[in-house]
Design a protein around this motif. Structure first.
Motif, PDB file in Angstrom:
ATOM      1  N   UNK A  12     -50.636   3.050  44.077  1.00  0.00           N
ATOM      2  CA  UNK A  12     -51.516   3.488  45.167  1.00  0.00           C
ATOM      3  C   UNK A  12     -52.753   4.193  44.611  1.00  0.00           C
ATOM      4  N   UNK A  13     -52.544   5.104  43.677  1.00  0.00           N
ATOM      5  CA  UNK A  13     -53.672   5.830  43.084  1.00  0.00           C
ATOM      6  C   UNK A  13     -54.651   4.894  42.404  1.00  0.00           C
ATOM      7  N   UNK A  14     -54.137   3.856  41.761  1.00  0.00           N
ATOM      8  CA  UNK A  14     -54.985   2.944  40.988  1.00  0.00           C
ATOM      9  C   UNK A  14     -56.019   2.242  41.870  1.00  0.00           C
ATOM     10  N   UNK A  15     -55.666   1.952  43.113  1.00  0.00           N
ATOM     11  CA  UNK A  15     -56.617   1.277  44.002  1.00  0.00           C
ATOM     12  C   UNK A  15     -57.855   2.142  44.234  1.00  0.00           C
ATOM     13  N   UNK A  16     -57.662   3.446  44.343  1.00  0.00           N
ATOM     14  CA  UNK A  16     -58.798   4.351  44.533  1.00  0.00           C
ATOM     15  C   UNK A  16     -59.509   4.614  43.209  1.00  0.00           C
ATOM     16  N   UNK A  17     -58.747   4.747  42.136  1.00  0.00           N
ATOM     17  CA  UNK A  17     -59.341   4.996  40.821  1.00  0.00           C
ATOM     18  C   UNK A  17     -60.242   3.837  40.388  1.00  0.00           C
ATOM     19  N   UNK A  23     -57.844   7.103  36.253  1.00  0.00           N
ATOM     20  CA  UNK A  23     -59.057   7.913  36.158  1.00  0.00           C
ATOM     21  C   UNK A  23     -59.362   8.619  37.488  1.00  0.00           C
ATOM     22  N   UNK A  24     -60.315   9.539  37.426  1.00  0.00           N
ATOM     23  CA  UNK A  24     -60.890  10.232  38.589  1.00  0.00           C
ATOM     24  C   UNK A  24     -59.962  11.267  39.225  1.00  0.00           C
ATOM     25  N   UNK A  25     -58.830  11.590  38.598  1.00  0.00           N
ATOM     26  CA  UNK A  25     -57.908  12.546  39.203  1.00  0.00           C
ATOM     27  C   UNK A  25     -58.458  13.960  39.003  1.00  0.00           C
ATOM     28  N   UNK A  26     -58.893  14.564  40.074  1.00  0.00           N
ATOM     29  CA  UNK A  26     -59.459  15.908  40.019  1.00  0.00           C
ATOM     30  C   UNK A  26     -58.361  16.960  39.935  1.00  0.00           C
ATOM     31  N   UNK A  27     -57.279  16.751  40.696  1.00  0.00           N
ATOM     32  CA  UNK A  27     -56.210  17.744  40.695  1.00  0.00           C
ATOM     33  C   UNK A  27     -54.966  17.181  41.371  1.00  0.00           C
TER      34      UNK A  27
END
Length: 245
Positions: free
Chosen positions: A36-41, A71-75
């Motif tokens: 799921x995270x990868x789609x936004x990253x 990538x792009x994980x702020x927190x």
């Protein structure tokens, strides 16, 4: 700026996976939350990702982010006692670096079949309307029952829609809604769109995708695995058609 805020603070009791929260179950070699995270990253218009995660799994999620190079994980912040509390924690973290006109895309952590087009459509609709909720028309008839046994009311199917995610909001709109929720003691809305509706607001709907599965039950997991299996099968089938062997 556009931020994706994923909530994955629950244990997934309906999945019946006692040892592992459903968002950490693997499908085709990767945990659902990572997919799921990868789609936004990987989406060019999304700038940052914040995840509200079950607190004792935060270290594990950071390890997975590193392993799969998301990538792009702020927190990654602790989830709350309810789904709304988890969303609230994530929204407040995004608010720390956002402006009122910035966008937030709020999504379950268990939607690994998101498409680039769906995220694009969500962003475009939010820019235009301040709110954007993907829906699919109901293909089944709907009956209303208080006790699950008796029914005296039905709904017109053509007017019924199934909500999905991501749901898009301006930061100004979602922060107002969360502030009002606590003022009015609305502490457990099912989703952000239902919170806004309960507050008397209108939300903009746009057409979602039936493939956008939310993995909640063992049956959902079976369907998801079947889709990945079918993708592999199509690859093998193309090779067989190409070479005739």
């Amino acid at each position: 700026m556009i931020s994706a805020m994923l909530f994955a603070g629950g244990v997934g009791s309906r999945m019946k996976s006692a040892e592992i929260p459903k968002q950490f179950l693997e499908v085709d070699g990767k945990p659902i939350i990572i997919r799921t995270m990868a789609h936004f990253a990987n989406h060019s218009r999304v700038d940052k990702i914040v995840v509200a995660c079950k607190e004792d799994w935060i270290d594990t999620l950071w390890e997975l982010v590193e392993k799969f190079q998301i990538k792009k994980v702020e927190d990654i912040v602790p989830g709350g006692a309810s789904g709304f509390d988890s969303i609230h924690n994530g929204v407040m973290r995004v608010a720390e670096y956002s402006k009122p006109e910035d966008l937030i895309l709020i999504c379950d952590g268990v939607r690994p079949m998101l498409s680039e087009e769906l995220i694009d459509n969500c962003i475009d609709a939010t820019l235009k309307y301040e709110t954007a909720v993907p829906v699919t028309p109901s293909i089944d008839s709907l009956l209303y029952s208080e006790d699950g046994e008796n029914c005296e009311k039905s709904y017109k199917r053509s007017s019924m829609y199934i909500t999905q995610a991501p749901q898009g909001y301006t930061m100004k709109k979602i922060l107002w809604a969360h502030d009002e929720a606590y003022k009015r003691n609305i502490l457990n809305p099912v989703s952000s769109s239902e919170l806004l509706i309960e507050l008397g607001e209108s939300v903009h709907l746009f057409l979602g995708e039936r493939d956008n599965i939310k993995v909640t039950t063992p049956e959902d997991l079976q369907m998801l695995r079947a889709k990945y299996y079918y993708r592999h099968f199509k690859t093998f089938a193309k090779e067989e058609l190409k070479y005739g062997i």
